[in-house]
Design a protein around this motif. Structure first.
Motif, PDB file in Angstrom:
ATOM      1  N   ASN A   1      39.356 -30.298  19.298  1.00 13.46           N
ATOM      2  CA  ASN A   1      40.084 -31.377  18.627  1.00 13.46           C
ATOM      3  C   ASN A   1      41.318 -31.765  19.418  1.00 13.46           C
ATOM      4  O   ASN A   1      41.937 -30.946  20.087  1.00 13.46           O
TER       5      ASN A   1
ATOM      6  N   ARG B   1      25.567 -33.038   6.078  1.00 12.88           N
ATOM      7  CA  ARG B   1      25.140 -32.208   7.205  1.00 12.88           C
ATOM      8  C   ARG B   1      23.819 -32.721   7.799  1.00 12.88           C
ATOM      9  O   ARG B   1      22.866 -33.010   7.079  1.00 12.88           O
TER      10      ARG B   1
ATOM     11  N   ASN C   1      41.400 -28.822   2.958  1.00 13.91           N
ATOM     12  CA  ASN C   1      40.752 -29.989   3.542  1.00 13.91           C
ATOM     13  C   ASN C   1      39.412 -29.633   4.175  1.00 13.91           C
ATOM     14  O   ASN C   1      39.185 -28.494   4.599  1.00 13.91           O
TER      15      ASN C   1
ATOM     16  N   LYS D   1      38.744 -30.626   7.052  1.00 21.90           N
ATOM     17  CA  LYS D   1      39.117 -30.307   8.430  1.00 21.90           C
ATOM     18  C   LYS D   1      39.372 -28.819   8.581  1.00 21.90           C
ATOM     19  O   LYS D   1      38.965 -28.203   9.572  1.00 21.90           O
ATOM     20  N   ALA D   2      40.040 -28.221   7.604  1.00 20.83           N
ATOM     21  CA  ALA D   2      40.313 -26.781   7.649  1.00 20.83           C
ATOM     22  C   ALA D   2      39.041 -25.974   7.420  1.00 20.83           C
ATOM     23  O   ALA D   2      38.888 -24.874   7.975  1.00 20.83           O
TER      24      ALA D   2
ATOM     25  N   ASN E   1      36.133 -26.927   8.414  1.00 22.14           N
ATOM     26  CA  ASN E   1      35.424 -27.071   9.688  1.00 22.14           C
ATOM     27  C   ASN E   1      33.909 -26.943   9.544  1.00 22.14           C
ATOM     28  O   ASN E   1      33.272 -26.073  10.162  1.00 22.14           O
ATOM     29  N   PRO E   2      33.298 -27.813   8.728  1.00 19.35           N
ATOM     30  CA  PRO E   2      31.850 -27.696   8.511  1.00 19.35           C
ATOM     31  C   PRO E   2      31.057 -27.990   9.785  1.00 19.35           C
ATOM     32  O   PRO E   2      31.340 -28.958  10.504  1.00 19.35           O
ATOM     33  N   GLU E   3      30.094 -27.167  10.058  1.00 18.76           N
ATOM     34  CA  GLU E   3      29.291 -27.315  11.275  1.00 18.76           C
ATOM     35  C   GLU E   3      28.470 -28.602  11.213  1.00 18.76           C
ATOM     36  O   GLU E   3      27.869 -28.941  10.196  1.00 18.76           O
TER      37      GLU E   3
ATOM     38  N   ASP F   1      31.581 -34.405  12.057  1.00 15.84           N
ATOM     39  CA  ASP F   1      32.838 -34.768  12.705  1.00 15.84           C
ATOM     40  C   ASP F   1      33.852 -35.199  11.646  1.00 15.84           C
ATOM     41  O   ASP F   1      33.643 -36.206  10.961  1.00 15.84           O
ATOM     42  N   ILE F   2      34.939 -34.445  11.517  1.00 19.52           N
ATOM     43  CA  ILE F   2      35.988 -34.767  10.556  1.00 19.52           C
ATOM     44  C   ILE F   2      37.171 -35.371  11.319  1.00 19.52           C
ATOM     45  O   ILE F   2      37.729 -34.734  12.214  1.00 19.52           O
ATOM     46  N   CYS F   3      37.543 -36.594  10.961  1.00 20.69           N
ATOM     47  CA  CYS F   3      38.695 -37.270  11.553  1.00 20.69           C
ATOM     48  C   CYS F   3      39.822 -37.230  10.529  1.00 20.69           C
ATOM     49  O   CYS F   3      39.795 -37.965   9.536  1.00 20.69           O
TER      50      CYS F   3
ATOM     51  N   PRO G   1      37.772 -34.990  16.937  1.00 24.25           N
ATOM     52  CA  PRO G   1      37.012 -34.399  18.042  1.00 24.25           C
ATOM     53  C   PRO G   1      37.263 -35.137  19.359  1.00 24.25           C
ATOM     54  O   PRO G   1      37.593 -36.315  19.374  1.00 24.25           O
TER      55      PRO G   1
END
Length: 309
Positions: free
Chosen positions: A1, A104, A131, A133-134, A136-138, A141-143, A164
């Protein structure tokens, strides 16, 4: 990131919109949704597909239906997880887990707009506020977009995105084409505020003030609103979202309220279709407790005068 500093979080949303959207592309948004984001997406000629909000987040059954439709795949999903503007809700952990499961493997990025999470009123809500973002799901893409405006002052116009690498490279070029870089003075002030630790002391102080205003708002609304008006009790942030009887036109109520010297924002402002107008957003962020106690009865009077005439 990679971290990209922007001139307010709204610029971050504008940059992401330009990075992702071609005219006619579908974008998934909440209903109601932040008007600034809706404007950014409309400016890129997106087709907005709205998913209604419930008390704990987006309606996941309707999100699933939208994702599984025969329409072209949406370019991204936009949502605001904590102390939503205007709805005031916190997304539950269950809803966020369901959102991850639905997204997913679909290659649909998420714009996670979280500018109010420092203004919580009760520590017990913190675990629920984690969040995406925290988490962090595989494969998703989290913006993430954030802002200093709500905790240091809106005049700074200083925000950021955490995205990313591949998305960052495109956003960096767009940012440079807009204003080259955000003001250095604002960045130096924010940097000093963080490194000195003052940001944490200051945020704790303003959190208590906003909590007092929010609690005053709740108590005054409960005392003066007619029983046919309901609202979500704010647990942080700046706003309370009032629901009036279905079909009410809050624009007419607003005109009456202005005559009495008070204002609010009508519901259709936050509707991606610009139609549903039986809600109103009232704010306690820039209004002290005494003014709230004077102003809310006037809004309640305006509601009664229009609906009960």
């Amino acid at each position: 990131n990679r971290l990209l500093i922007t001139t307010g979080s709204l610029q971050a949303i504008h940059i992401l919109a330009r990075a992702f959207i071609d005219p006619g592309d579908r974008v998934l948004v909440e209903n109601p949704s932040f008007i600034g984001a809706l404007s950014a997406f409309r400016a890129c000629q997106a087709e907005l597909r709205a998913i209604p909000l419930r008390g704990d987040g987006m309606d996941m059954s309707l999100l699933a239906k939208e994702l599984n439709s025969a329409s072209p795949q949406p370019k991204f999903l936009y949502y605001a997880p904590n102390f939503h503007n205007p709805a005031g809700i916190i997304y539950s952990m269950e809803v966020k887990q369901q959102m991850i499961a639905l997204l997913r493997g679909r290659n649909i990025p998420v714009i996670e707009d979280d500018v109010y999470s420092d203004i919580w009123f009760d520590e017990k809500d913190l675990p629920e506020m984690m969040n995406l973002k925290a988490m962090n799901p595989e494969g998703i893409d989290i913006c993430f977009t954030g802002s200093f405006s709500k905790i240091l002052g809106p005049g700074l116009r200083l925000g950021w995105m955490l995205v990313p690498e591949a998305i960052y490279r495109k956003c960096e070029l767009i940012k440079q084409s807009i204003d080259a870089c955000s003001p250095s003075l604002s960045q130096v002030l924010a940097d000093k505020f963080i490194r000195s630790g003052e940001i944490y002391r200051y945020t704790a102080r303003i959190r208590e003030e906003y909590k007092n205003r929010g609690e005053t708002m709740i108590a005054t609304l409960e005392e003066h609103l007619p029983e046919y008006v309901t609202f979500e009790r704010p647990r942080g942030g700046f706003y309370t979202w009032l629901q009036l009887p279905k079909g009410t036109d809050t624009t007419i109520i607003l005109k009456r309220a202005i005559e009495k010297g008070v204002v609010f924002v009508t519901g259709k402002t936050f509707d991606p279709a610009g139609v549903q107008n039986d809600h109103m957003r009232v704010s306690f962020c820039n209004t002290d407790a005494a003014t709230i106690r004077r102003g809310i009865p006037l809004i309640a009077q305006a509601i009664r005068e229009i609906i009960e005439k």
